[in-house]
Design a protein around this motif. Sequence first.
Motif, short mmCIF file in Angstrom:
data_model
loop_
_atom_site.label_atom_id
_atom_site.label_comp_id
_atom_site.label_asym_id
_atom_site.label_seq_id
_atom_site.Cartn_x
_atom_site.Cartn_y
_atom_site.Cartn_z
N LEU A 254 0.84 -1.21 0.00
CA LEU A 254 0.00 0.00 0.00
C LEU A 254 0.87 1.25 0.00
CD1 LEU A 254 -2.94 1.01 0.13
CD2 LEU A 254 -2.74 1.01 2.61
N ALA A 255 1.94 1.23 0.79
CA ALA A 255 2.83 2.39 0.85
C ALA A 255 3.52 2.62 -0.50
CB ALA A 255 3.87 2.19 1.95
N VAL A 256 3.96 1.53 -1.15
CA VAL A 256 4.62 1.66 -2.45
C VAL A 256 3.67 2.26 -3.47
CG1 VAL A 256 5.56 0.34 -4.38
CG2 VAL A 256 6.30 -0.17 -2.05
N VAL A 257 2.43 1.80 -3.49
CA VAL A 257 1.44 2.34 -4.43
C VAL A 257 1.18 3.81 -4.14
CG1 VAL A 257 -0.98 2.23 -5.12
CG2 VAL A 257 0.35 0.13 -4.93
N PHE A 258 1.05 4.16 -2.87
CA PHE A 258 0.80 5.55 -2.49
C PHE A 258 1.96 6.45 -2.92
CE2 PHE A 258 0.87 8.99 0.77
CZ PHE A 258 -0.34 9.59 0.43
N ILE A 259 3.18 6.00 -2.69
CA ILE A 259 4.35 6.78 -3.10
C ILE A 259 4.39 6.94 -4.61
CG2 ILE A 259 6.88 6.75 -3.19
CD1 ILE A 259 6.79 5.38 -0.41
#
Length: 283
Positions: A254-259
């Motif tokens: 989720l963090a990778v997608v958000f970044i």
Amino acid sequence: MNAPSWTDWTFDPLVVAAIAIAAWSYAVAYRRACRVAPKPPGVGHWLPYAAGLGVLAIALMSPLDEIGEQYLLSAHMLQHVAIADLAPALLVLGLRAPILPLGLPKAGLRWIAPGGKLGRFIHVATRPWVALPVWAIATWVWALPAVFDAAAASPALHALQHATLFYAGLAVWWLIVDPLPSERRKPHPIRLGYLGFTRLVSAAVCLPLTWLSTTLYPRYVDAPRAYGIDPLRDQQIAGAAMCLAEFLIFGIALAVVFIDLLGRDARLAERTDALLPRTRGTT
């Protein structure tokens, strides 16, 4: 029976050979991709792939394997998370473009092309209606107490268990990461939905293990207590460790997608700002 220590490794020739071949094949593909790709691959490609091979080596040749078979349910469940989830995710991340397809020779390209033999198989095996149900079935069936205990007692069934978990993991992570250039690639939210589905499937296994006050796996109830952990606590540790791993995997994704989305917004804003002076000059 002497309980294995964490320094007792078993170097299975078949596992060593398979990992060595996978590492050599990747090195050849990586060098070829570096020569021909407009933007050569870097540490973000080879490091996940190397880590995936390392996870497989630890899962299959470290004392984790014997401890999981003979002594601790928690060790066995942790091994399954490594084989079915962590290693496949890292390997597929390492294979994404430009490693595939630019790192392959022409013969390899023909195999993985949509009309090629392997390409047709990949296309079907990584469809959502195939990969996701196969993941769910493999996760749930192999976690059934009678099946799980039988696999731990039989080397042949244990090998089949590991193989099906690994290939189910490869299929579902191929679907999520989609490492080949593809017109069918889904937007980030849909692929996160696929990942969320797999986490819910795993939660149906790990949450009961964490909170039940009765033991489910007779083999581990009767196992030697070589490590000072009683059967119920062992089962609860197994469930909690699985849930934590699933939560971390989903959180990192989720963090990778958000970044990535933030980066796209920033690039769009830069392009927009670059057009503003021209736009103002024409009004």
